[in-house]
Design a protein around this motif. Structure first.
Motif, PDB file in Angstrom:
ATOM      1  N   VAL A  49      14.614  26.040  24.567  1.00 13.36           N
ATOM      2  CA  VAL A  49      13.465  26.256  25.455  1.00 13.36           C
ATOM      3  C   VAL A  49      13.921  26.396  26.916  1.00 13.36           C
ATOM      4  CG1 VAL A  49      11.331  25.194  26.299  1.00 13.36           C
ATOM      5  CG2 VAL A  49      11.898  25.087  23.868  1.00 13.36           C
ATOM      6  N   ALA A  50      14.838  25.534  27.352  1.00 14.62           N
ATOM      7  CA  ALA A  50      15.268  25.576  28.753  1.00 14.62           C
ATOM      8  C   ALA A  50      15.979  26.897  29.065  1.00 14.62           C
ATOM      9  CB  ALA A  50      16.176  24.396  29.059  1.00 14.62           C
ATOM     10  N   ASP A  92      23.740  32.375  22.211  1.00 12.03           N
ATOM     11  CA  ASP A  92      23.596  31.119  21.467  1.00 12.03           C
ATOM     12  C   ASP A  92      24.531  31.157  20.265  1.00 12.03           C
ATOM     13  OD1 ASP A  92      21.191  28.793  21.553  1.00 12.03           O
ATOM     14  OD2 ASP A  92      22.374  28.895  19.697  1.00 12.03           O
ATOM     15  N   ARG A  93      25.094  30.008  19.944  1.00 12.17           N
ATOM     16  CA  ARG A  93      26.029  29.963  18.806  1.00 12.17           C
ATOM     17  C   ARG A  93      25.293  30.189  17.485  1.00 12.17           C
ATOM     18  NH1 ARG A  93      27.211  23.482  19.391  1.00 12.17           N
ATOM     19  NH2 ARG A  93      25.059  22.860  19.116  1.00 12.17           N
ATOM     20  N   ARG A 145      16.765  25.470  13.512  1.00 10.13           N
ATOM     21  CA  ARG A 145      18.125  25.984  13.696  1.00 10.13           C
ATOM     22  C   ARG A 145      19.112  24.827  13.733  1.00 10.13           C
ATOM     23  NH1 ARG A 145      19.479  27.888  18.413  1.00 10.13           N
ATOM     24  NH2 ARG A 145      17.645  27.428  19.670  1.00 10.13           N
ATOM     25  N   GLN A 156      17.145  18.601  16.571  1.00 10.91           N
ATOM     26  CA  GLN A 156      15.874  17.872  16.736  1.00 10.91           C
ATOM     27  C   GLN A 156      14.672  18.724  16.349  1.00 10.91           C
ATOM     28  OE1 GLN A 156      17.649  19.146  19.287  1.00 10.91           O
ATOM     29  NE2 GLN A 156      16.466  19.453  21.149  1.00 10.91           N
ATOM     30  N   ILE A 181       8.917  15.926  15.336  1.00  6.34           N
ATOM     31  CA  ILE A 181       7.651  16.183  16.023  1.00  6.34           C
ATOM     32  C   ILE A 181       7.933  16.596  17.475  1.00  6.34           C
ATOM     33  CG2 ILE A 181       7.342  13.812  16.844  1.00  6.34           C
ATOM     34  CD1 ILE A 181       4.490  13.902  15.827  1.00  6.34           C
ATOM     35  N   HIS A 182       7.280  17.646  17.933  1.00  9.05           N
ATOM     36  CA  HIS A 182       7.399  18.101  19.324  1.00  9.05           C
ATOM     37  C   HIS A 182       6.006  18.344  19.893  1.00  9.05           C
ATOM     38  CE1 HIS A 182      11.734  18.554  19.158  1.00  9.05           C
ATOM     39  NE2 HIS A 182      11.740  19.053  20.385  1.00  9.05           N
ATOM     40  N   ILE A 183       5.665  17.579  20.901  1.00 12.57           N
ATOM     41  CA  ILE A 183       4.362  17.751  21.554  1.00 12.57           C
ATOM     42  C   ILE A 183       4.560  18.617  22.790  1.00 12.57           C
ATOM     43  CG2 ILE A 183       2.557  16.505  22.819  1.00 12.57           C
ATOM     44  CD1 ILE A 183       3.617  14.095  20.881  1.00 12.57           C
ATOM     45  N   ARG A 188       8.253  22.689  16.510  1.00 12.69           N
ATOM     46  CA  ARG A 188       9.197  23.167  17.525  1.00 12.69           C
ATOM     47  C   ARG A 188       9.710  24.590  17.187  1.00 12.69           C
ATOM     48  NH1 ARG A 188      13.455  21.905  21.493  1.00 12.69           N
ATOM     49  NH2 ARG A 188      14.602  23.843  21.392  1.00 12.69           N
ATOM     50  N   PHE A 211      29.783  29.907  23.145  1.00 10.88           N
ATOM     51  CA  PHE A 211      30.412  29.717  24.457  1.00 10.88           C
ATOM     52  C   PHE A 211      31.684  28.909  24.251  1.00 10.88           C
ATOM     53  CE2 PHE A 211      30.917  26.301  27.627  1.00 10.88           C
ATOM     54  CZ  PHE A 211      31.233  27.035  28.745  1.00 10.88           C
ATOM     55  N   ASP A 237      18.050  19.836  28.937  1.00  8.97           N
ATOM     56  CA  ASP A 237      18.670  18.607  28.444  1.00  8.97           C
ATOM     57  C   ASP A 237      20.110  18.456  28.930  1.00  8.97           C
ATOM     58  OD1 ASP A 237      16.319  18.222  27.110  1.00  8.97           O
ATOM     59  OD2 ASP A 237      17.227  17.914  25.138  1.00  8.97           O
ATOM     60  N   GLY A 287       7.473  12.759  24.745  1.00  6.67           N
ATOM     61  CA  GLY A 287       7.316  14.198  24.504  1.00  6.67           C
ATOM     62  C   GLY A 287       7.351  15.060  25.745  1.00  6.67           C
ATOM     63  N   GLY A 302      10.275  16.630  27.225  1.00  5.70           N
ATOM     64  CA  GLY A 302      11.443  17.485  27.456  1.00  5.70           C
ATOM     65  C   GLY A 302      11.117  18.956  27.678  1.00  5.70           C
ATOM     66  N   MET A 303      10.234  19.519  26.854  1.00  6.25           N
ATOM     67  CA  MET A 303       9.913  20.952  27.014  1.00  6.25           C
ATOM     68  C   MET A 303       9.128  21.177  28.306  1.00  6.25           C
ATOM     69  SD  MET A 303       9.066  22.292  23.169  1.00  6.25           S
ATOM     70  CE  MET A 303       7.616  21.275  22.915  1.00  6.25           C
TER      71      MET A 303
HETATM   72  C1  LIG Z   1      14.028  13.785  18.432  1.00  5.77           C
HETATM   73  C2  LIG Z   1      13.507  14.573  19.603  1.00  5.77           C
HETATM   74  C3  LIG Z   1      12.159  14.790  19.743  1.00  5.77           C
HETATM   75  C4  LIG Z   1      11.675  15.489  20.833  1.00  5.77           C
HETATM   76  N1  LIG Z   1      10.333  15.628  20.995  1.00  5.77           N
HETATM   77  C5  LIG Z   1       9.860  16.312  22.054  1.00  5.77           C
HETATM   78  C6  LIG Z   1       8.466  16.480  22.245  1.00  5.77           C
HETATM   79  O1  LIG Z   1       7.637  15.930  21.510  1.00  5.77           O
HETATM   80  N2  LIG Z   1       8.052  17.233  23.293  1.00  5.77           N
HETATM   81  C7  LIG Z   1       8.929  17.780  24.183  1.00  5.77           C
HETATM   82  O2  LIG Z   1       8.483  18.457  25.112  1.00  5.77           O
HETATM   83  N3  LIG Z   1      10.239  17.623  24.033  1.00  5.77           N
HETATM   84  C8  LIG Z   1      10.735  16.906  23.013  1.00  5.77           C
HETATM   85  N4  LIG Z   1      12.084  16.751  22.865  1.00  5.77           N
HETATM   86  C9  LIG Z   1      12.982  17.322  23.876  1.00  5.77           C
HETATM   87  C10 LIG Z   1      13.194  18.807  23.661  1.00  5.77           C
HETATM   88  O3  LIG Z   1      13.724  19.052  22.384  1.00  5.77           O
HETATM   89  C11 LIG Z   1      14.146  19.347  24.747  1.00  5.77           C
HETATM   90  O4  LIG Z   1      14.065  18.579  25.901  1.00  5.77           O
HETATM   91  C12 LIG Z   1      13.796  20.742  25.167  1.00  5.77           C
HETATM   92  O5  LIG Z   1      13.686  21.563  24.064  1.00  5.77           O
HETATM   93  C13 LIG Z   1      14.828  21.362  26.106  1.00  5.77           C
HETATM   94  O6  LIG Z   1      16.052  21.421  25.445  1.00  5.77           O
HETATM   95  P1  LIG Z   1      17.190  22.431  25.878  1.00  5.77           P
HETATM   96  O7  LIG Z   1      16.696  23.827  25.742  1.00  5.77           O
HETATM   97  O8  LIG Z   1      17.731  22.008  27.185  1.00  5.77           O
HETATM   98  O9  LIG Z   1      18.311  22.121  24.798  1.00  5.77           O
HETATM   99  P2  LIG Z   1      18.314  22.415  23.225  1.00  5.77           P
HETATM  100  O10 LIG Z   1      16.965  22.547  22.702  1.00  5.77           O
HETATM  101  O11 LIG Z   1      19.191  21.362  22.641  1.00  5.77           O
HETATM  102  O12 LIG Z   1      19.021  23.831  23.103  1.00  5.77           O
HETATM  103  C14 LIG Z   1      20.385  23.980  23.388  1.00  5.77           C
HETATM  104  C15 LIG Z   1      20.831  25.332  22.843  1.00  5.77           C
HETATM  105  O13 LIG Z   1      22.187  25.547  23.228  1.00  5.77           O
HETATM  106  C16 LIG Z   1      22.895  26.105  22.127  1.00  5.77           C
HETATM  107  N5  LIG Z   1      24.306  25.787  22.291  1.00  5.77           N
HETATM  108  C17 LIG Z   1      24.878  24.567  22.362  1.00  5.77           C
HETATM  109  N6  LIG Z   1      26.207  24.691  22.508  1.00  5.77           N
HETATM  110  C18 LIG Z   1      26.495  26.013  22.538  1.00  5.77           C
HETATM  111  C19 LIG Z   1      27.692  26.767  22.658  1.00  5.77           C
HETATM  112  N7  LIG Z   1      28.906  26.180  22.790  1.00  5.77           N
HETATM  113  N8  LIG Z   1      27.602  28.111  22.635  1.00  5.77           N
HETATM  114  C20 LIG Z   1      26.404  28.740  22.511  1.00  5.77           C
HETATM  115  N9  LIG Z   1      25.234  28.073  22.377  1.00  5.77           N
HETATM  116  C21 LIG Z   1      25.276  26.725  22.404  1.00  5.77           C
HETATM  117  C22 LIG Z   1      22.257  25.446  20.901  1.00  5.77           C
HETATM  118  O14 LIG Z   1      22.460  26.213  19.729  1.00  5.77           O
HETATM  119  C23 LIG Z   1      20.792  25.407  21.325  1.00  5.77           C
HETATM  120  O15 LIG Z   1      20.107  26.581  20.947  1.00  5.77           O
HETATM  121  C24 LIG Z   1      12.577  16.025  21.797  1.00  5.77           C
HETATM  122  C25 LIG Z   1      13.939  15.809  21.644  1.00  5.77           C
HETATM  123  C26 LIG Z   1      14.400  15.077  20.588  1.00  5.77           C
HETATM  124  C27 LIG Z   1      15.878  14.812  20.485  1.00  5.77           C
END
Ligand SMILES: Cc1cc2nc3c(=O)[nH]c(=O)nc-3n(C[C@H](O)[C@H](O)[C@H](O)COP(=O)(O)OP(=O)(O)OC[C@H]3O[C@@H](n4cnc5c(N)ncnc54)[C@H](O)[C@@H]3O)c2cc1C
Length: 483
Positions: free
Chosen positions: A28-29, A48-49, A59, A64, A68-70, A127, A152, A327, A337, A339-340
């Protein structure tokens, strides 16, 4: 910083600087960062890998995603701003429109919070569905290319390591290659390697804050009657180490979450899982598990050892051409909930940082403001975690007062909708936590006599509250018949 104070999206403020950006990570980020960057440069490549499927499926790179993701209102509002029509698309794809006033049951301090009075719409889905729709919209933006199956490996830098100039990647079954870029964004989530990379290249790593909570989540999927939109949150709350949550999602299902902190982890066997649910202070989750068929016997488990935050904003030296988001910057106890929504607010902060002409100091402008977004979520998540006596970590000054104030707020909210409204606006990152100290709220929290021995006007969604340790559950209303 919350939705109330974040600078909103304004395409007219951005001038095209040209150039190429690589975003590492299509979570999402990463997707949201790509969207706002595409306004300012010619080309954005998101790698993305994982293969990036056209379908809403979990995926491997986002372990995660079965949990559940709100999506709180702050996140939804930003998604709608960046991708007009996103909310409707989510509903058209099966997402559930929840009326928070009627359907949301939040349990805290021995009772359910009174139903709120202000509109509180929620858009609920799994999610994978949120992300797949986002991916589809991002792929349609001019100048953005998504490359799945592209890992990466490292950053490419100039000779004195002052500027990141691209990345080394490895695609499925091929050799390492370079991808040059004017800016690289690390959106790799909790596995981010930027802190160790900085150290290896002669930089100080970012100061790190960590609050260990030893949390684990489990997720089960239940069949749900189509018109039943109830959503439940019984979050672990000191000294109770267990909690659960229920979210209606697409395909006529509920996602049922169980969680436990400080090693009190939910089991993954169906029978033991039901026993864990039955130990919660109110039987709603356990009744749901007993009454509705599970979609499969599989129970997904996810451990979350600690809240972790990297203070990039405190670094005096940081390479040009690099940013860190989502993250990878900070990840906190997910039971709130947020993080997104944090990722979404950070995208608006990045958008505003891009509005300033100079390309220099982009990282500083971004990290300083992003820290204000993270502060809000960090305060709520770690504040609750530090109220467990088992949690190691420095308790910020005033923690005892905040604990006392919030527990009194929740107890009074059992009968006071104004307090429910105020709290849910903070939880959904619409208003800052400081809004709970507004005179009108503070008066309702602190007025004498309200937090003792009151009866609870809201019917609990099934069954009796079992938590006898909290005074104001003493007289409960008539139970609602059946779920
Ligand atoms: C158990 C759990 C429940 C959650 N519930 C909620 C909720 O209810 N509501 C909410 O808003 N948030 C929730 N979150 C948080 C949310 O999942 C994240 O904060 C949010 O999605 C942002 O994540 P991100 O995009 O930074 O990282 P991620 O979602 O972890 O994505 C990282 C991406 O980087 C890629 N990647 C990693 N390493 C490499 C590499 N070397 N090369 C290429 N690609 C790579 C991965 O494949 C992945 O696609 C929850 C988290 C957890 C752990």
């Amino acid at each position: 910083m919350t939705l109330a104070t974040v600078p909103r999206y304004d395409r007219d403020r951005i001038t095209d600087r040209g150039g190429h950006v690589v975003v590492v990570g299509a979570g999402v980020a990463g997707l949201l960062a790509a969207r706002v960057l595409a306004d300012a440069v010619d080309e954005v490549t998101v790698i993305d890998r994982d293969p990036l499927p056209g379908e809403p499926v979990a995926r491997r790179g986002v372990p995660q995603s079965r949990q559940i993701h709100i999506l709180w209102e702050a996140g939804r509002a930003v998604l709608e701003e960046l991708f007009p029509g996103y909310s409707e698309e989510l509903l058209a794809a099966g997402g559930v429109n929840i009326d928070g006033r009627r359907d949301l049951y939040l349990y805290s301090q021995g009772g359910y919070l009174a139903a709120g009075t202000k509109p509180f719409p929620l858009y609920a889905a799994t999610r994978p569905l949120y992300e797949q729709l986002l991916r589809r919209r991002v792929a349609d933006v001019d100048g953005i290319t998504l490359r799945g199956g592209c890992r990466f490996v490292d950053y490419c830098v100039d000779d004195d390591a002052t500027t990141v100039q691209g990345v080394t990647i490895r695609e499925t079954r091929s050799r390492r290659t370079g991808l040059s870029a004017d800016l690289v964004v690390d959106a790799t989530g909790r596995t981010s390697r930027t802190p160790t990379w900085l150290e290896r290249h002669g930089y100080r790593p970012p100061p790190t804050e960590e609050v260990r909570i030893d949390l684990a989540y489990s997720a089960t999927c239940l069949e749900r009657p189509e018109d039943d939109h109830r959503m439940v949150g019984i979050l672990a709350e000191a000294p109770r180490t267990r909690g659960g949550a229920v979210l209606p999602v697409e395909d006529g299902r509920w996602l049922v979450n169980l969680h436990g902190v400080h090693g009190d982890h939910p089991p993954t066997e169906p029978e033991a899982s039901s026993a864990f649910a039955a130990s919660l202070p109110t039987p709603i989750v356990s009744d749901l598990l007993a009454e509705f068929p599970t979609v499969s016997d599989e129970i997904a488990f996810y451990p979350f050892p600690s809240n972790r935050r990297y203070r990039y904003e405190d670094l005096e030296r940081f390479p040009d051409g690099l940013l860190v988001v989502g993250d990878a910057l900070a990840s906190f106890n997910p039971i709130y909930g947020q993080g997104m929504s944090v990722a979404a607010l950070e995208a608006l902060v990045l958008h505003r940082a891009l509005a300033t002409e100079a390309r220099e100091q982009l990282a500083r402008r971004f990290f300083d403001r992003a820290a204000e977004v993270v502060d809000t979520a960090w305060l709520l998540a770690t504040g609750a975690d530090l109220s467990f006596s088992q949690t190691q970590g420095t308790r910020p000054r005033g923690t005892a007062f905040v604990d006392w104030y919030l527990s009194r707020l929740f107890r009074n909210a059992h009968i006071d909708s104004v307090l429910t409204d105020a709290f849910t606006r903070v939880l959904s990152m619409q208003d800052p936590p400081s809004s709970l100290l507004r005179p009108g709220v503070m008066w309702r929290v602190c007025r004498p006599g309200r937090s003792r021995g009151v009866s609870m006007p809201r019917d609990p969604p099934g069954g009796r509250v079992r938590d006898r340790s909290v005074e104001n559950t003493a007289r409960l209303p008539r139970e609602r018949t059946r779920l």
